[in-house]
Design a protein around this motif. Structure first.
Motif, PDB file in Angstrom:
ATOM      1  N   SER A   1       3.251  -1.649 -14.763  1.00 36.30           N
ATOM      2  CA  SER A   1       3.355  -0.206 -14.565  1.00 36.30           C
ATOM      3  C   SER A   1       1.980   0.462 -14.556  1.00 36.30           C
ATOM      4  O   SER A   1       1.733   1.395 -13.778  1.00 36.30           O
ATOM      5  N   LYS A   2       1.079  -0.008 -15.397  1.00 34.91           N
ATOM      6  CA  LYS A   2      -0.267   0.564 -15.464  1.00 34.91           C
ATOM      7  C   LYS A   2      -1.044   0.308 -14.176  1.00 34.91           C
ATOM      8  O   LYS A   2      -1.835   1.145 -13.731  1.00 34.91           O
ATOM      9  N   ARG A   3      -0.822  -0.865 -13.586  1.00 35.11           N
ATOM     10  CA  ARG A   3      -1.492  -1.186 -12.325  1.00 35.11           C
ATOM     11  C   ARG A   3      -1.022  -0.249 -11.215  1.00 35.11           C
ATOM     12  O   ARG A   3      -1.822   0.267 -10.422  1.00 35.11           O
ATOM     13  N   LEU A   4       0.280  -0.007 -11.168  1.00 32.98           N
ATOM     14  CA  LEU A   4       0.819   0.920 -10.167  1.00 32.98           C
ATOM     15  C   LEU A   4       0.278   2.318 -10.390  1.00 32.98           C
ATOM     16  O   LEU A   4      -0.128   3.006  -9.432  1.00 32.98           O
ATOM     17  N   GLU A   5       0.248   2.754 -11.634  1.00 33.58           N
ATOM     18  CA  GLU A   5      -0.256   4.087 -11.966  1.00 33.58           C
ATOM     19  C   GLU A   5      -1.713   4.245 -11.525  1.00 33.58           C
ATOM     20  O   GLU A   5      -2.093   5.263 -10.941  1.00 33.58           O
ATOM     21  N   ALA A   6      -2.528   3.220 -11.781  1.00 33.60           N
ATOM     22  CA  ALA A   6      -3.944   3.268 -11.399  1.00 33.60           C
ATOM     23  C   ALA A   6      -4.102   3.264  -9.881  1.00 33.60           C
ATOM     24  O   ALA A   6      -4.952   3.980  -9.328  1.00 33.60           O
ATOM     25  N   ASP A   7      -3.291   2.471  -9.193  1.00 32.63           N
ATOM     26  CA  ASP A   7      -3.353   2.389  -7.736  1.00 32.63           C
ATOM     27  C   ASP A   7      -3.031   3.746  -7.111  1.00 32.63           C
ATOM     28  O   ASP A   7      -3.717   4.216  -6.193  1.00 32.63           O
ATOM     29  N   LEU A   8      -2.001   4.388  -7.615  1.00 31.27           N
ATOM     30  CA  LEU A   8      -1.626   5.709  -7.108  1.00 31.27           C
ATOM     31  C   LEU A   8      -2.723   6.730  -7.395  1.00 31.27           C
ATOM     32  O   LEU A   8      -3.052   7.562  -6.545  1.00 31.27           O
ATOM     33  N   ARG A   9      -3.292   6.653  -8.570  1.00 34.06           N
ATOM     34  CA  ARG A   9      -4.331   7.614  -8.962  1.00 34.06           C
ATOM     35  C   ARG A   9      -5.581   7.457  -8.106  1.00 34.06           C
ATOM     36  O   ARG A   9      -6.220   8.448  -7.714  1.00 34.06           O
ATOM     37  N   GLU A  10      -5.949   6.218  -7.781  1.00 37.18           N
ATOM     38  CA  GLU A  10      -7.209   5.948  -7.099  1.00 37.18           C
ATOM     39  C   GLU A  10      -7.108   5.962  -5.572  1.00 37.18           C
ATOM     40  O   GLU A  10      -8.120   6.138  -4.883  1.00 37.18           O
ATOM     41  N   ASN A  11      -5.888   5.790  -5.039  1.00 42.22           N
ATOM     42  CA  ASN A  11      -5.761   5.604  -3.591  1.00 42.22           C
ATOM     43  C   ASN A  11      -4.727   6.490  -2.920  1.00 42.22           C
ATOM     44  O   ASN A  11      -4.450   6.324  -1.734  1.00 42.22           O
ATOM     45  N   PHE A  12      -4.174   7.436  -3.668  1.00 47.82           N
ATOM     46  CA  PHE A  12      -3.114   8.282  -3.126  1.00 47.82           C
ATOM     47  C   PHE A  12      -3.495   9.725  -3.419  1.00 47.82           C
ATOM     48  O   PHE A  12      -3.376  10.189  -4.540  1.00 47.82           O
ATOM     49  N   PHE A  13      -3.973  10.441  -2.373  1.00 49.62           N
ATOM     50  CA  PHE A  13      -4.622  11.727  -2.595  1.00 49.62           C
ATOM     51  C   PHE A  13      -3.717  12.926  -2.305  1.00 49.62           C
ATOM     52  O   PHE A  13      -2.978  12.938  -1.327  1.00 49.62           O
ATOM     53  N   GLY A  14      -3.813  13.912  -3.178  1.00 46.78           N
ATOM     54  CA  GLY A  14      -3.170  15.199  -2.925  1.00 46.78           C
ATOM     55  C   GLY A  14      -1.669  15.231  -3.119  1.00 46.78           C
ATOM     56  O   GLY A  14      -1.015  16.201  -2.743  1.00 46.78           O
ATOM     57  N   GLN A  15      -1.106  14.175  -3.699  1.00 46.05           N
ATOM     58  CA  GLN A  15       0.349  14.093  -3.823  1.00 46.05           C
ATOM     59  C   GLN A  15       0.742  13.860  -5.282  1.00 46.05           C
ATOM     60  O   GLN A  15       1.316  12.839  -5.632  1.00 46.05           O
ATOM     61  N   HIS A  16       0.443  14.818  -6.134  1.00 49.43           N
ATOM     62  CA  HIS A  16       0.721  14.635  -7.564  1.00 49.43           C
ATOM     63  C   HIS A  16       2.218  14.549  -7.855  1.00 49.43           C
ATOM     64  O   HIS A  16       2.639  13.823  -8.749  1.00 49.43           O
ATOM     65  N   ILE A  17       3.034  15.274  -7.076  1.00 48.69           N
ATOM     66  CA  ILE A  17       4.487  15.213  -7.294  1.00 48.69           C
ATOM     67  C   ILE A  17       5.008  13.838  -6.904  1.00 48.69           C
ATOM     68  O   ILE A  17       5.692  13.168  -7.687  1.00 48.69           O
ATOM     69  N   ALA A  18       4.678  13.413  -5.678  1.00 44.87           N
ATOM     70  CA  ALA A  18       5.144  12.107  -5.200  1.00 44.87           C
ATOM     71  C   ALA A  18       4.630  10.988  -6.092  1.00 44.87           C
ATOM     72  O   ALA A  18       5.374  10.050  -6.431  1.00 44.87           O
ATOM     73  N   SER A  19       3.372  11.069  -6.486  1.00 45.27           N
ATOM     74  CA  SER A  19       2.781  10.031  -7.332  1.00 45.27           C
ATOM     75  C   SER A  19       3.526   9.903  -8.653  1.00 45.27           C
ATOM     76  O   SER A  19       3.835   8.794  -9.105  1.00 45.27           O
ATOM     77  N   ASN A  20       3.839  11.031  -9.259  1.00 46.91           N
ATOM     78  CA  ASN A  20       4.524  11.033 -10.550  1.00 46.91           C
ATOM     79  C   ASN A  20       5.930  10.449 -10.438  1.00 46.91           C
ATOM     80  O   ASN A  20       6.339   9.601 -11.255  1.00 46.91           O
TER      81      ASN A  20
END
Length: 321
Positions: free
Chosen positions: A47-66
């Motif tokens: 889960s931490k790896r996915l969280e880091a991947d989203l944080r570092e490579n997925f921009f401007g989408q805080h709702i979708a990321s969460n």
């Protein structure tokens, strides 16, 4: 070939007579190899790896990321889910829907989107003719059924869902449900992701937050009843397949996830990523220049990128030798 069969064949071909102790070693080794074969290219979920991947490579989408992080993590760590995970991504072109599905894939499989267990269907490419729906339906159902029967943790991505005919959507409905088995196969560990531009206009309307002085990051799923508005919009879209499909009113989609229009700062981040991908030394001034050269709306204020991060690489190529 399964590992046990491989060991048996090896013993027969070699005509080896083994002591019981040595045979135990062989059986243990076979068990380890068998486990590997069964796991195939499935990654141990982190889960931490996915969280880091989203944080570092997925921009401007805080709702979708969460929502993606919580939904996928909960599903992947559930040893006995009661239905497959069904996610529906909504937003205008270039906001990162395909990119998000790739991030999920690379956190589930060693080969990511290139895994043989990731199946991508594009509506206008795979199902272009409405008169041939019957010809599409049976092979589609067969492919999904066979894929999951071979590998329960299979992933299916349907792009351009707003263009997909309702008959085809209903063809996959049994696989999305709470059914214990479909023709002897459980689909409860499979993942289905729908990508759609439907609802994009509703999301854009909500983005008037900037006129009201609201900070973008303060928008969440319950902001202005965003998820409800998306659901109503796609359900009432007379041109979309969802209107006549039963998967919405039977609540088989677990999460409707909005992808917000991107701003200049997000496009700039995308340019920097493309520079790294092309092995170009990162130049923040150049990234800003490329990002500013993209089209934005509203015309006067230039707040949101018309194409999101789509065609950023092509635009960047005009600035480099």
């Amino acid at each position: 070939m399964k590992a046990q069969h491989f060991v048996v064949v090896l013993l027969l071909v070699s005509n080896i007579t083994l002591s019981s102790g040595f045979l135990d070693v062989f059986v243990a080794a076979a068990s380890v190899v068998y486990t590997y074969f069964e796991r195939d290219d499935l990654l141990p979920f982190d889960s931490k790896r996915l969280e880091a991947d989203l944080r570092e490579n997925f921009f401007g989408q805080h709702i979708a990321s969460n929502v993606i992080q919580r939904a996928v993590s909960s599903f992947m760590t559930d040893s006995n889910p009661n239905k497959p995970l069904v996610l529906s991504f909504h937003g205008t072109s270039g906001t990162g829907k395909n990119h998000a599905s790739k991030i999920i894939a690379r956190n589930v499989y060693e080969k990511g989107e290139n895994s043989k267990h990731v199946h991508l269907f594009i509506s206008e490419h795979h199902f272009p003719h409405t008169k041939d729906l019957r010809l599409y339906s049976a092979p589609l159902k067969q492919q999904i059924h066979e894929s999951v029967s071979r590998f329960p943790r299979s992933m299916f991505i349907f792009d351009e869902m707003e263009k997909m005919q309702p008959q085809l959507i209903d063809a996959i409905k049994p696989f999305l449900d709470y059914n214990a088995l479909v023709d002897g196969v459980s689909f409860h560990k499979a993942i289905f992701i729908f990508l759609s531009n439907a609802g994009g206009n509703v999301i854009t309307e909500v983005m008037d937050f900037w006129r009201e002085g609201i900070i973008r990051e303060n928008l969440w799923m319950d902001s202005k009843e965003l998820e409800i508005k998306i659901t109503e919009n796609i359900f009432n879209d007379k041109k979309g397949g969802f209107l006549h499909s039963s998967i919405i009113d039977e609540h088989l989609i677990d999460h409707y996830i909005p992808f917000l229009p991107l701003e200049l700062k997000h496009v700039r981040q995308c340019v920097l990523v493309e520079m790294a991908h092309l092995n170009i030394t990162q130049d923040f001034d150049l990234a800003d220049q490329v990002a500013r050269d993209m089209p934005y709306f509203p015309k006067e204020e230039r707040v949101f990128a018309v194409k999101g991060c789509k065609s950023v690489r092509q635009k960047l190529s005009l600035y480099i030798d």
